[in-house]
Design a protein around this motif. Structure first.
Motif, PDB file in Angstrom:
ATOM      1  N   VAL B 142      -3.265  -2.395   9.148  1.00 44.14           N
ATOM      2  CA  VAL B 142      -3.343  -2.129   7.710  1.00 44.14           C
ATOM      3  C   VAL B 142      -2.966  -0.683   7.394  1.00 44.14           C
ATOM      4  O   VAL B 142      -3.062   0.200   8.241  1.00 44.14           O
ATOM      5  N   MET B 143      -2.553  -0.476   6.154  1.00 43.14           N
ATOM      6  CA  MET B 143      -2.374   0.887   5.635  1.00 43.14           C
ATOM      7  C   MET B 143      -3.690   1.283   4.982  1.00 43.14           C
ATOM      8  O   MET B 143      -4.247   0.528   4.185  1.00 43.14           O
ATOM      9  N   ARG B 144      -4.203   2.446   5.333  1.00 43.46           N
ATOM     10  CA  ARG B 144      -5.516   2.888   4.880  1.00 43.46           C
ATOM     11  C   ARG B 144      -5.426   4.237   4.167  1.00 43.46           C
ATOM     12  O   ARG B 144      -4.475   4.972   4.342  1.00 43.46           O
ATOM     13  N   ARG B 145      -6.480   4.550   3.425  1.00 39.74           N
ATOM     14  CA  ARG B 145      -6.517   5.826   2.704  1.00 39.74           C
ATOM     15  C   ARG B 145      -6.773   7.008   3.623  1.00 39.74           C
ATOM     16  O   ARG B 145      -6.490   8.142   3.260  1.00 39.74           O
ATOM     17  N   ASP B 146      -7.377   6.757   4.747  1.00 43.39           N
ATOM     18  CA  ASP B 146      -7.875   7.872   5.573  1.00 43.39           C
ATOM     19  C   ASP B 146      -6.932   8.211   6.719  1.00 43.39           C
ATOM     20  O   ASP B 146      -7.357   8.760   7.728  1.00 43.39           O
ATOM     21  N   ARG B 147      -5.638   7.918   6.555  1.00 42.02           N
ATOM     22  CA  ARG B 147      -4.708   8.130   7.649  1.00 42.02           C
ATOM     23  C   ARG B 147      -3.656   9.212   7.368  1.00 42.02           C
ATOM     24  O   ARG B 147      -2.692   9.335   8.130  1.00 42.02           O
ATOM     25  N   ALA B 148      -3.834   9.978   6.301  1.00 40.51           N
ATOM     26  CA  ALA B 148      -2.862  11.040   6.009  1.00 40.51           C
ATOM     27  C   ALA B 148      -3.102  12.226   6.934  1.00 40.51           C
ATOM     28  O   ALA B 148      -4.249  12.547   7.263  1.00 40.51           O
ATOM     29  N   GLN B 149      -2.010  12.870   7.340  1.00 38.05           N
ATOM     30  CA  GLN B 149      -2.109  14.043   8.221  1.00 38.05           C
ATOM     31  C   GLN B 149      -1.207  15.147   7.703  1.00 38.05           C
ATOM     32  O   GLN B 149      -0.135  14.874   7.157  1.00 38.05           O
ATOM     33  N   ALA B 150      -1.628  16.380   7.908  1.00 36.16           N
ATOM     34  CA  ALA B 150      -0.810  17.524   7.490  1.00 36.16           C
ATOM     35  C   ALA B 150       0.592  17.367   8.076  1.00 36.16           C
ATOM     36  O   ALA B 150       0.751  17.018   9.241  1.00 36.16           O
ATOM     37  N   GLY B 151       1.598  17.623   7.227  1.00 35.76           N
ATOM     38  CA  GLY B 151       2.979  17.471   7.654  1.00 35.76           C
ATOM     39  C   GLY B 151       3.603  16.153   7.221  1.00 35.76           C
ATOM     40  O   GLY B 151       4.834  16.017   7.205  1.00 35.76           O
ATOM     41  N   ASP B 152       2.753  15.168   6.842  1.00 35.57           N
ATOM     42  CA  ASP B 152       3.281  13.880   6.376  1.00 35.57           C
ATOM     43  C   ASP B 152       3.994  14.051   5.030  1.00 35.57           C
ATOM     44  O   ASP B 152       3.656  14.937   4.239  1.00 35.57           O
ATOM     45  N   ALA B 153       4.944  13.169   4.780  1.00 40.96           N
ATOM     46  CA  ALA B 153       5.633  13.146   3.490  1.00 40.96           C
ATOM     47  C   ALA B 153       4.940  12.150   2.556  1.00 40.96           C
ATOM     48  O   ALA B 153       4.374  11.165   3.001  1.00 40.96           O
ATOM     49  N   ILE B 154       4.975  12.472   1.254  1.00 42.19           N
ATOM     50  CA  ILE B 154       4.343  11.620   0.242  1.00 42.19           C
ATOM     51  C   ILE B 154       5.431  10.985  -0.620  1.00 42.19           C
ATOM     52  O   ILE B 154       6.265  11.693  -1.186  1.00 42.19           O
ATOM     53  N   TYR B 155       5.389   9.678  -0.711  1.00 44.38           N
ATOM     54  CA  TYR B 155       6.355   8.931  -1.513  1.00 44.38           C
ATOM     55  C   TYR B 155       5.638   8.119  -2.586  1.00 44.38           C
ATOM     56  O   TYR B 155       4.492   7.719  -2.396  1.00 44.38           O
ATOM     57  N   VAL B 156       6.311   7.843  -3.691  1.00 43.35           N
ATOM     58  CA  VAL B 156       5.798   6.868  -4.659  1.00 43.35           C
ATOM     59  C   VAL B 156       6.901   5.876  -5.004  1.00 43.35           C
ATOM     60  O   VAL B 156       8.088   6.222  -4.996  1.00 43.35           O
ATOM     61  N   THR B 157       6.486   4.644  -5.314  1.00 40.78           N
ATOM     62  CA  THR B 157       7.449   3.632  -5.756  1.00 40.78           C
ATOM     63  C   THR B 157       7.615   3.718  -7.274  1.00 40.78           C
ATOM     64  O   THR B 157       6.757   4.262  -7.984  1.00 40.78           O
ATOM     65  N   GLY B 158       8.718   3.160  -7.762  1.00 33.99           N
ATOM     66  CA  GLY B 158       8.924   2.984  -9.200  1.00 33.99           C
ATOM     67  C   GLY B 158       8.931   4.275  -9.987  1.00 33.99           C
ATOM     68  O   GLY B 158       9.338   5.333  -9.485  1.00 33.99           O
ATOM     69  N   THR B 159       8.476   4.176 -11.236  1.00 34.32           N
ATOM     70  CA  THR B 159       8.387   5.342 -12.125  1.00 34.32           C
ATOM     71  C   THR B 159       6.958   5.423 -12.654  1.00 34.32           C
ATOM     72  O   THR B 159       6.286   4.406 -12.791  1.00 34.32           O
ATOM     73  N   LEU B 160       6.519   6.626 -12.938  1.00 31.86           N
ATOM     74  CA  LEU B 160       5.118   6.833 -13.329  1.00 31.86           C
ATOM     75  C   LEU B 160       4.984   7.139 -14.822  1.00 31.86           C
ATOM     76  O   LEU B 160       5.875   7.735 -15.419  1.00 31.86           O
TER      77      LEU B 160
END
Lengths: 323, 323
Positions: B142-160
Motif C-alpha cells: 500500500v501507499m501510506r502517509r508515513d513513508r515520505a523521506q527527505a529528498g523525495d519529490a512531491i507530485y500532484v495529479t490534475g489541477t487544484l
C-alpha cells in the motif's frame, strides 16, 4: 482540547492495534487488514439515527454499545467471527464529554467480542452513527436466509418483545422499577449472540437476525427459501418481566412480541438431525434457546395459538417508511 | 411502487453479481466476499451530509456519483484496486424518482471502476450517505502517509482549486457559462484517480488524497513521516478555467487553491530514482501530473513564491468543526 475532525480522531479513536491481522489502522486514507487463507469476509452495515433508532435522550454509552451490537448481531446471524469495524459518525457539534464516553464504549464493546475499530469518518450534521462490521467465516460456511427446507425446526435465542415493551415504557416515562429498567436495557443495551452463533454455524446453514421482529424476519427466510412455517405462540419465549408487564396490562400483545422489533436475537433454522448439536451449542454458550415451530412446504407464516388456530397479526414488523 | 426499506432495496439496489468474488450480495444480514490469496484488504469510509458536503439542491445523480468517487479516491490514495461497496443511506422520505436516479448512478459509477455494491442499509432521517469501500492490494504494497523521506519529490495529479471555485460560484448563483459549469462539475462530479494510482503504487509507497486541500493533506504526510516540505507555488497546476476566474477576480487566491478542498486529486511522494516511472504511469493513464516540490529534513510545510519567499496561508484546509 480536540477541535477539528482530525484532532477528534487522534484523541478519541486512535488506539494501539490489538489484532495482529490489522496491518494499518485509524489515521490513513484507508485501513489495511489481512484476511486469513481459507476464510471469507462477511460485511454488514447498520445505521442508527437519533430519534428513529433510539430516543433522543439515550446516553452516549448506550448509543455506542448499540451501534456496535446491532452490527455484530448481523455478523452473528451469518455465523461470522467479528473482526473489524469502521465508524462513520455524523455529529451536530463537538461535545467532549459525549465523545469521550461514546468512543470508549464503542471501542470497549467491540473489544468484548474480539473486534477492532480500524477506521472511519467524522462529519458535521444531524446525529447519525453508521457502522460497517467485517467478520470472518470458513469458506462457504455462512448461515444464509435462503437455506430453510420443509421439515426443518425453527429456534429463537433469548426472549422476544422485551425491547418493544422497553421502548413503550420509555416513551411513557414509566421506567420506575427494576423490571422496567431491565426492559429498557434490552432496548438500549442489546447483546449480540456471537458465541452461540459461532457454535451454531457448525451445524446450521440458515439463520437471521430478528431485529425487525420474528414475523418480518422469519418472513424474509421463508421468502428467500420458498417455503412456509408454522409457529406455536405458546412456544415463544417471554421474559418474566415481559409477562409481568402483560399481566398488569390485561393480556399478552402478540403484535408487540412478534413485530415490535429491536430484539437482537437470532432465529436459527436447522434439519432435525442437527437439533441435538444446536441445543448443545446453546448450553455451551449459556444462551436460552427455544424451539418455536417448523418449516412447512405450504407457503405463508402461520402463528398458531394453543388450540391450533391461526392468529392474525396487525402488522408484520418494523419497516422504515411503512405507513 | 416500493414502500418499505425492504422493497426499496429489492427494487433499486439488488442487481446480479458481476464480480465472481462476490459469494453473497445484497439481501441477507451481510454480504460475503472472497479476498484472493496474496492480497490484503483496504477499507475506507466517507460520508456525505446534505448542506455540508454538497449544496442542498445537488442532483441525485451527482450525489450518487460523488459518494462513490470520494471513497474510491481514498482507495486510490492507498494504491488499492476497488472491489466492493456498502451503502448506508439515510433518507427523509421515499422519493421514487430520486431513488431511481441515485441507485442507477451509484451502481454505474461503481461499475465504471470495477467495484460492486454488495450491501447496505436504508434508514429514515436527515439525508446522509455513508459509503464503505473495500479494495485489494498486493500484501504490504500500500501507499501510506508515513513513508515520505527527505529528498523525495512531491507530485500532484490534475489541477487544484477548481472545486472550491465551483462551490463559490454555485453559492453566488453564478453558473452561467461553460467555464463556470466546468468548475461546478469539478465539485459535483469528481473523478477518482484509480487508473493512475494502480500504476503509481508499483513505484511509490507514499500518497494521500488531497480532498481537504494540499496544505492540510500534505501536512498530514509530513506529520506522519516526521519531515517537512518546500512547495513552489509556480508549480501548482491550475486549470485554464481557474486561471480565467482569478484573472477576472483580480488575482490568484492561494488559500482557495491550497486549502479550499474537494479536489479529489492525489499527492504522491516518491524517491528520485522512481520519478521517471511515475511520470510514465501518468502518461499511460492519461493523467496530468505535476512536480510541485520536495520533502525536506527541516520540519514545516513551506509554500514558496517565484522569488523564493515563504507565503503564509490564512487557513490550512477544510476541517469539520474548525472555527
Amino acid at each position: 482540547m480536540p477541535a477539528t475532525e482530525f484532532d477528534i480522531i487522534d484523541h478519541y479513536f486512535r488506539q494501539p492495534a490489538r489484532r495482529d491481522d490489522v496491518v494499518l489502522s485509524v489515521g490513513d486514507d484507508g485501513a489495511v487488514v489481512a484476511v486469513p487463507p481459507g476464510k471469507q469476509l462477511v460485511v454488514t452495515t447498520d445505521t442508527l439515527v437519533a430519534g428513529v433508532h433510539f430516543p433522543e435522550n439515550t446516553s452516549a454509552q448506550d448509543i455506542a454499545r448499540k451501534s456496535v451490537a446491532v452490527n455484530l448481531s448481523d455478523l452473528a446471524a451469518m455465523g461470522a467471527q467479528p473482526a473489524w469495524l469502521t465508524l462513520a459518525l455524523t455529529l451536530p457539534r463537538v461535545d467532549e464529554s459525549w465523545l469521550e464516553k461514546f468512543a470508549r464504549d464503542f471501542i470497549d464493546t467491540a473489544a468484548q467480542y474480539g473486534a477492532e475499530l480500524i477506521g472511519g469518518d467524522i462529519s458535521e450534521g444531524p446525529l447519525n452513527i453508521s457502522v460497517t462490521a467485517m467478520g470472518l467465516v470458513d469458506a462457504d460456511a455462512v448461515m444464509r436466509r435462503d437455506r430453510a427446507q420443509a421439515g426443518d425446526a425453527i429456534y429463537v435465542t433469548g426472549t422476544l418483545g422485551d425491547a418493544a415493551i422497553g421502548l413503550a415504557l420509555l416513551q411513557q416515562d414509566s421506567i420506575n422499577d427494576d423490571s422496567s429498567a431491565w426492559l429498557a436495557g434490552r432496548l438500549n443495551r442489546p447483546e449480540p449472540r456471537v458465541d452461540f452463533a459461532l457454535l451454531a454455524a457448525r451445524c446450521c446453514d440458515c439463520a437471521i437476525d430478528i431485529s425487525d421482529g420474528l414475523a418480518a424476519d422469519l418472513g424474509h427466510v421463508l421468502d428467500a427459501s420458498g417455503c412456509g412455517a408454522d409457529v406455536r405462540l405458546d412456544s415463544i419465549p417471554l421474559s418474566p418481566q415481559a409477562l409481568a408487564h402483560f399481566n398488569a396490562a390485561g393480556g399478552i400483545d402478540w403484535d408487540v412480541i412478534l413485530s415490535g422489533g429491536d430484539d437482537y436475537e437470532l432465529c436459527v433454522v436447522t434439519a432435525p438431525a442437527n437439533e441435538a448439536q444446536l441445543v448443545q451449542a446453546a448450553r455451551q454458550s449459556g444462551t436460552r434457546l427455544s424451539r418455536v415451530g417448523e418449516i412447512m412446504r405450504r407457503p405463508g407464516l402461520r402463528f398458531l395459538d394453543a388450540g391450533g388456530e391461526t392468529r392474525a397479526l396487525a402488522n408484520r414488523g418494523f419497516e422504515h417508511f411503512s405507513s
